[in-house]
Design a protein around this motif. Structure first.
Motif, short mmCIF file in Angstrom:
data_model
loop_
_atom_site.label_atom_id
_atom_site.label_comp_id
_atom_site.label_asym_id
_atom_site.label_seq_id
_atom_site.Cartn_x
_atom_site.Cartn_y
_atom_site.Cartn_z
N TRP A 1 0.92 -0.72 0.05
CA TRP A 1 0.04 0.11 0.18
C TRP A 1 0.58 1.52 0.20
CZ3 TRP A 1 -4.52 1.25 -1.33
CH2 TRP A 1 -5.54 -0.17 -1.58
N GLY A 2 2.15 1.01 0.50
CA GLY A 2 3.03 1.94 0.37
C GLY A 2 3.28 2.98 -0.93
N ALA A 3 3.41 1.54 -1.54
CA ALA A 3 3.64 1.53 -3.12
C ALA A 3 2.63 1.84 -4.23
CB ALA A 3 4.59 0.34 -3.88
N LYS A 4 1.74 1.64 -3.46
CA LYS A 4 0.05 1.99 -4.67
C LYS A 4 0.13 3.50 -4.33
CE LYS A 4 -2.41 -3.16 -4.14
NZ LYS A 4 -3.68 -2.99 -3.50
N ASP B 1 7.61 10.51 -3.04
CA ASP B 1 8.45 10.76 -1.78
C ASP B 1 6.40 10.09 -1.04
OD1 ASP B 1 7.52 12.55 -2.89
OD2 ASP B 1 8.52 13.76 -0.60
N CYS B 2 5.86 11.10 -1.12
CA CYS B 2 4.47 11.13 -0.50
C CYS B 2 3.46 11.23 -0.92
CB CYS B 2 4.86 11.46 0.91
SG CYS B 2 4.91 13.45 0.63
N THR C 1 14.25 10.51 -7.10
CA THR C 1 14.86 9.47 -7.80
C THR C 1 15.49 8.56 -6.50
OG1 THR C 1 16.61 10.63 -7.48
CG2 THR C 1 15.65 10.70 -10.33
N GLY C 2 15.88 8.37 -5.38
CA GLY C 2 16.61 7.80 -4.55
C GLY C 2 15.18 6.66 -4.27
N ASP C 3 14.22 7.13 -3.27
CA ASP C 3 12.64 6.37 -3.61
C ASP C 3 12.66 5.13 -4.13
OD1 ASP C 3 12.50 8.80 -1.91
OD2 ASP C 3 10.81 8.57 -1.27
N ASN D 1 3.23 7.84 4.64
CA ASN D 1 2.68 6.84 3.71
C ASN D 1 4.07 7.61 3.22
OD1 ASN D 1 1.41 5.43 1.39
ND2 ASN D 1 -0.57 6.13 1.88
N HIS D 2 5.52 6.31 2.61
CA HIS D 2 6.16 6.92 2.25
C HIS D 2 7.45 5.71 1.83
CE1 HIS D 2 8.11 10.97 2.23
NE2 HIS D 2 9.42 10.52 1.96
N TYR D 3 7.35 4.69 0.79
CA TYR D 3 7.02 3.37 0.59
C TYR D 3 8.55 3.13 1.20
CZ TYR D 3 8.99 5.06 -4.08
OH TYR D 3 9.58 5.22 -5.30
#
Length: 934
Positions: free
Chosen positions: A488-491, A500-501, A511-513, A813-815
Motif C-alpha cells: 500500500w505504500g507503493a500503490k 515520495d508521499c 529518484t532515491g526512493d 505513507n512513504h514507501y
C-alpha cells in the motif's frame, strides 16, 4: 495440455494504442505437463511472420505500420511434447507522427498571475451535429494541465490526471478514447472537456511554484469519425470551440483539493441539471488558439494511466470534539472520497483529509501548506460526488456541513458514534434497517435540520494501473501485515510517477526512493510500463555533465541548491542504473539496458569527476563532493548527521554502480567497458577498505549503514568481510536489534547479516516490534510505510522533525523503507533469478532457529509467488516437527535449482514439485559466497 496464458503487445493484453514503429510482443505458456519447453513459435502481424525457437518475445520488423489502423497479431506455439496452442490479440496504431488537425486552444481572456496558487479550471465544449450513422469514432486528446472529457454529460474513459506527468519540455502523452457508443445515434451531441492546472500550470512543490511549463491551461484534441457510408470526418480543437471559466469545477489542484458546484453540471452536457443561477453564469465564449512556450513530442500514451481501484468502507465513525463527523477507512491510501447525499441546491459540505488522528481530531500539521479538502455545493435531490481533478493521502476524512442519515451494516458493522456529547443527536440517524445490501438508505427522508444528509461514504484508491506480479505470506501475522503495508505504500506513491508521499505539499518524483525500492517493486507489481515511462524522463532530464536531477520530472525547488543545480548524488542519481537493472532482472528484456546505457555511462563519469576532484591516490575514489543525502532518515540523529555520512554511502554506491554497469556491459557485448567498470568497482572498494576502515575492519564513528553497504555490494572479501559482518552484528545486538539504517542501508541490512553468518540477528531485527523497527509501525496500527521510523513516537506524539533541519518533514505513507520486501521474496521465500527474467532461477528458503527461544524456528511457513518473463513461480514451504516440506511451481520454458536445508539440490524443469527433508539443528542458513546481490 498446453495453453498461452498471456499474450501482450507493448506489455498490454488489450487496449493497446501505440506510436511505436516496432511494437514488442510477449507471451507466457502454461501446461499441465512437466519439463515443457517451447520448441517453435510463429508470430504473424499482417504480411509479416517471424519464427522463433525458445524465445518468448519478438519485436515487429515488418512493413511500416499505418497510422489510425487496427492490426491483428496471431501466435502459434509448439512445445517439446508436440502440444500446440494459439492466441490472438488486436492493437491499434495512433497518430504515428501525423500532423494534428486540431490546434492548441485556451481562454485568451484569462490571465493567471497569482502566486502560490492554481488556475481556475477551464471548461471547453463543442456541439457536433451527426447526420449519418457512425461506424466508429475515436477521440485523440492531450492538454497542458490535467483534463477529462465528457460526451453528452457522461465521463469519457476511466483515466485520472491525463495526460500524466512527463518531462513536458521533451515529451507529452496523448490519450485515445473510443466514442463509438456515445455517438451511436444521429443528431446533436455535446463534447465537453475540463482542464485543471495539474503539474504543468498549477501550484507544485513545497516552494509553491506555479506556471512551471505554461502560462495557463490549453487543450488539444481531435475526434475522428468513420461513417457507415465509408466517409470520414475529423473535428479538431480550434476557434469554433467554446470555453468558459464558470463551470462546475470551481477550483482544483493536487495540494489543496477540489471545489465543485453541482448546480452547474449542465455545462458538462447533463440535460436537466441546469438551475436558473447556472443559466445566468455559463459564460461560454469562443476559444482562442494558444501558442505554447514549450514544444514537446506528442506521443501515444506509453505509461500506465491512473485509475480507480479498491473501494473502502468506514470501519469506524466518530464525532470529533469540534463537531466534525470523522470516517476511519482502516487503510492509509492515495485517493478520494465518494459520497452520496440528499440535499437542496446551494448547500455546501467540506471534506478534509489526514493520515492520523490526535486527540480525536484530524492531525494536519504534517501536510504543511496542503489543505487536502474537497468542497461540494449541492444541487437538489439525491446525488453523488467524488473529486476527479485531485487526490489526497489519507486514512481519515472529516465531513462538515452534513449529517448522517444512517450507517450501513453492510458497509460497516462496527461503526458507531463514540463521542457521548453527540451520541443522542446521532442516534436518530442510525436506522440500520432502512439500508439495502449495498449500504444505502432505501427511502431517505429529510432531517429535522437544514443540513444535507449523508447516505453513503467510501474511499476510492487511485494509483497507476499496475498489475499484481507477486505475493508473499508467512506464519507470522505481523509480517503479513507488513507485506500489505509495503504494497500500500507503493500503490499510494505510484500515481503516474514514483512520488515520495501522497499527502503533503510535495508528491515529487524523488529518484532515491524508487532507486532503493525498485527490487521490491518488481516483485510485487508488473512495473514495465510504469518504470519505462519514468525512465524516459530520467533520460530526458539528464544534464550535459551527467548529473541526474533529484526529482524526475525535474522541477526546480528554489532556495534548495541541490534541487536547482543538477549534479551526481549517490543512490538518488543511481536510479538511472538501479531501476533499469531491477526491471531487467525481473523481465529479462535487454532493450531497457540498451536504452539507458548511455545515461549510465555519462552518470558514472560525473560520479568519478566529483570523487576525484582535488584528490590524489586512493582518495580519488572517496566520493565526498558535491552534495549527498547520506544516511537519510536514519533514526536517532539529525539531518546534518545523515548528510555527514555521505562519503561512506557515496563511495560504496560508486563501487556498486560500477559493478552493475560492468555486468550490463557484458550483457550488451561491450567487453572493454566491462573490464573498465570492473576495475572501477575494485579500486573504489579498495579505497573504502583502506581509507574508511581501520586494520580491524572497523569504521570510525560507526553506524550500521557503513557496514551494510560494503557487505551487500560485494566490496569486502575474506577476513575483511568476516570482520565487517562481526562489527555489524555487534552493533545490532548492542542496539537491541533495532534498525539503525537510513534510506541507503535499509533495503540491505537483513541481507548483510543473514548472508554473512548472522541469520538470527537478521530475524530478530525483522521481528522486533519496538521503536525503531518495521513491526513497530505495524504494532501501532500503521497500514503503510512511514518516512521516519519514529513518525509516531511511543508516547503517542508525532515526530515532525522539529529543529533537525528538515522543515517539518514527516509522512505516514512513504514507501522507501518498505524495500525490506526484497528480503521476503529472495530469502524467506527463496526465489531469486539466476538468469534475467527467471529463465533460470533458484529457490532456496532461509530458515533459522531462535536459540534464545528453545531453538524454535522464527518462521514455520512461507509462501511466495512471482511472475517472471515466462510465468508464475511459486515457493510454498512449511516446517512440521523438524520436517521441511516445500511445493514448487516452475513455469514452462524455465529451469529451477531447488536447494534444500539439508544441503540437497534438485535441478528441475517446468511443472509442480514437492520435496520433504529433515532439518538438522545447526545446518540451516546461507553462506555468503553463494549470493551476487548487485
Amino acid at each position: 495440455m498446453l495453453r498461452i496464458r498471456s499474450f501482450t503487445v507493448q506489455n498490454l493484453e488489450e487496449g493497446c494504442v501505440t506510436d511505436s514503429s516496432n511494437p514488442a510482443f510477449w507471451w507466457e505458456l502454461e501446461s499441465t505437463g512437466k519439463d515443457v519447453k517451447q520448441t517453435c513459435a510463429e508470430l504473424t502481424v499482417g504480411d509479416w511472420t517471424v519464427k522463433l525457437a525458445g524465445e518468448n518475445r519478438a519485436v515487429y520488423r515488418g512493413a511500416s505500420l499505418r497510422s489510425f489502423t487496427r492490426y491483428r497479431a496471431e501466435l502459434c506455439v509448439t512445445d517439446n511434447h508436440g502440444e500446440n496452442a494459439s492466441a490472438e490479440l488486436f492493437f491499434e496504431t495512433g497518430r504515428m507522427g501525423a500532423p494534428w488537425i486540431g490546434r492548441w486552444i485556451s481562454d485568451g481572456a484569462y490571465r493567471f498571475t497569482e502566486k502560490k496558487a492554481s488556475p481556475v479550471p477551464m471548461h471547453f465544449r463543442k456541439c457536433l451535429n451527426l447526420t449519418k450513422r457512425v461506424k466508429r469514432a475515436v477521440l485523440y486528446s492531450t492538454a497542458m494541465g490535467i483534463y477529462q472529457f465528457y460526451a453528452d454529460g457522461e465521463r469519457v474513459g476511466g483515466d485520472y490526471f491525463a495526460p500524466g506527468f512527463t518531462a513536458y519540455g521533451k515529451q507529452l502523452q496523448y490519450q485515445t478514447y473510443d466514442l463509438t457508443e456515445q455517438f451511436e445515434n444521429c443528431g446533436t451531441h455535446i463534447l465537453t472537456a475540463v482542464v485543471g492546472g495539474g503539474w504543468a500550470v498549477g501550484r507544485y512543490t513545497y516552494k509553491e511554484r506555479c506556471r512551471i511549463y505554461a502560462n495557463r491551461q490549453a487543450l488539444l484534441a481531435e475526434v475522428r469519425i468513420w461513417f457507415e457510408d465509408g466517409s470520414e470526418q475529423v473535428i479538431g480543437t480550434g476557434s469554433d470551440w467554446e470555453v468558459s471559466m464558470n463551470g462546475p469545477f470551481l477550483a482544483a489542484e493536487f495540494y489543496n483539493g477540489e471545489s465543485f458546484d453541482a448546480r452547474r453540471m449542465a455545462m458538462l452536457g447533463h440535460a436537466g441539471d441546469r438551475t436558473d443561477a447556472a443559466n445566468q453564469t455559463d459564460g461560454w465564449h469562443p476559444a482562442r488558439e494558444e501558442k505554447l512556450r514549450i514544444h514537446p513530442d506528442i506521443i501515444a500514451q506509453y505509461g500506465d494511466p491512473v485509475r480507480a481501484h479498491e473501494v473502502f468502507h468506514p470501519v469506524a465513525v466518530t464525532r470529533s470534539p469540534s463537531g466534525k463527523i470523522i470516517f476511519d477507512f482502516g487503510q492509509n491510501l492515495a485517493g478520494v472520497i465518494r459520497i452520496r447525499l440528499k440535499g437542496s441546491a446551494g448547500q455546501r459540505i467540506t471534506i478534509t483529509h489526514a493520515e492520523v488522528l490526535m486527540d480525536g481530531e484530524l492531525y494536519r500539521e504534517p501536510l504543511r501548506s496542503a489543505r487536502q479538502e474537497a468542497i461540494y455545493i449541492l444541487k437538489d435531490g439525491v446525488q453523488e460526488y467524488a473529486p476527479s481533478l485531485t487526490y489526497m493521502g489519507f486514512r481519515y476524512a472529516a465531513v462538515e456541513g452534513a449529517e448522517i442519515m444512517a450507517l450501513s451494516d453492510a458497509a460497516d458493522q462496527a461503526a458507531e458514534i463514540r463521542s457521548s456529547s453527540c451520541a443522542a443527536a446521532v442516534e436518530a440517524y442510525h436506522q440500520r434497517s432502512s439500508f439495502t445490501s449495498a449500504g444505502e438508505a432505501e427511502n431517505p427522508t429529510a432531517s429535522e435540520g437544514d443540513l444535507p444528509q449523508i447516505l453513503r461514504v467510501e474511499a476510492v484508491a487511485l494509483y497507476s494501473d499496475i498489475r499484481d506480479n507477486g505475493s508473499f505470506s508467512c506464519s507470522n501475522p505481523d509480517l503479513n501485515r507488513l507485506q500489505e503495508n509495503i504494497r500500500w505504500g507503493a500503490k499510494s506513491n505510484f500515481v503516474d510517477i514514483p512520488t515520495d508521499c501522497p499527502q503533503r505539499d510535495e508528491r515529487l518524483g524523488w529518484t532515491g526512493d524508487i532507486a532503493l525500492f525498485s527490487r521490491t517493486a518488481v516483485y510485487n507489481f508488473d512495473m514495465s510500463r510504469f518504470l519505462g515511462k519514468w525512465l524516459r524522463d530520467v533520460k530526458a532530464e539528464q544534464r550535459w555533465g551527467g548529473g541526474i536531477p533529484m526529482i524526475v520530472p525535474f522541477v526546480k525547488v528554489y532556495w534548495q541548491w541541490e534541487l536547482v543545480v543538477t549534479m551526481a548524488v549517490d543512490h538518488w542519481g543511481d536510479a538511472c542504473i538501479l531501476v533499469p537493472w531491477a526491471e531487467y532482472l525481473s523481465k529479462g528484456d535487454p532493450s531497457i539496458l540498451r536504452e539507458m546505457y548511455p545515461v549510465m555511462e555519462k552518470y558514472l563519469r560525473a560520479c568519478r569527476f566529483w570523487a576525484g576532484l582535488f584528490s590524489f591516490g586512493k582518495r580519488r575514489y572517496i566520493w565526498k563532493l558535491l552534495h549527498h543525502y547520506g544516511d537519510w532518515c536514519a533514526p536517532g540523529v539529525d539531518m546534518w548527521t545523515w548528510m555527514r555520512r555521505g562519503k561512506y554511502t557515496a563511495t560504496a554506491c560508486l563501487s556498486n554502480s560500477a559493478a552493475i554497469v560492468s555486468r550490463i556491459s557484458e550483457i550488451l557485448g561491450k567487453k572493454e567497458n566491462a573490464a573498465k567498470y570492473r576495475k572501477l568497482h575494485e579500486d573504489t572498494a579498495d579505497a573504502y577498505r583502506s581509507l574508511l576502515m581501520d586494520p580491524d575492519g572497523r569504521v570510525r564513528d560507526e553506524f550500521q549503514t557503513a557496514y551494510v553497504l560494503p557487505l551487500y555490494y560485494g566490496m569486502l572479501q575474506g577476513e575483511d568481510r568476516k570482520k565487517a559482518a562481526e562489527h555489524l552484528a555487534r552493533m545490532v545486538r548492542k542496539n537491541g536489534y533495532h534498525i539503525g539504517t537510513g534510506f541507503p542501508g535499509t533495503p540491505y541490512v537483513l541481507f548483510a547479516l543473514a548472508d554473512n553468518g548472522y541469520p538470527q540477528e537478521a530475524f530478530r531485527m525483522l521481528l522486533n516490534d519496538t521503536c525503531p523497527s518495521w513491526l513497530y509501525e505495524v504494532k501501532t496500527g500503521g497500514t503503510t510505510i512511514w518516512e521516519r521510523w519514529d513518525a509516531l513516537r511511543e508516547d503517542g506524539s508525532c515526530n515532525t522533525g522539529e529543529g533537525d533541519g528538515t522543515g517539518g518533514m514527516v509522512s505516514f505513507n512513504h514507501y522507501a523503507s518498505g524495500a525490506v520486501g526484497d528480503f521476503f521474496y529472495r530469502r524467506i521465500a527463496g526465489i531469486e533469478p539466476l538468469e534475467a527474467g527467471y529463465r533460470r532461477f533458484r529457490i532456496r528458503p532461509l530458515i533459522c532457529r531462535d536459540e534464545e527461544n528453545n531453538g524454535r524456528f522464527f518462521l514455520t511457513q512461507a509462501r511466495g509467488s512471482v511472475r517472471g518473463a515466462y510465468g508464475e513461480i511459486v515457493s510454498d514451504w512449511k516446517i512440521v516437527d523438524d520436517t521441511f516440506e516445500i511445493h514448487i511451481r516452475v513455469p514452462a520454458g524455465t529451469t529451477c535449482r531447488a536447494e534444500l536445508p539439508d544441503g540437497s539440490c534438485h535441478e528441475v524443469g517446468s511443472g509442480s514439485w514437492t520435496y520433504a527433508v529433515t532439518v538438522v539443528k545447526g545446518e540451516e542458513g546461507v553462506q555468503s559466497e553463494d549470493h551476487e546481490n548487485c
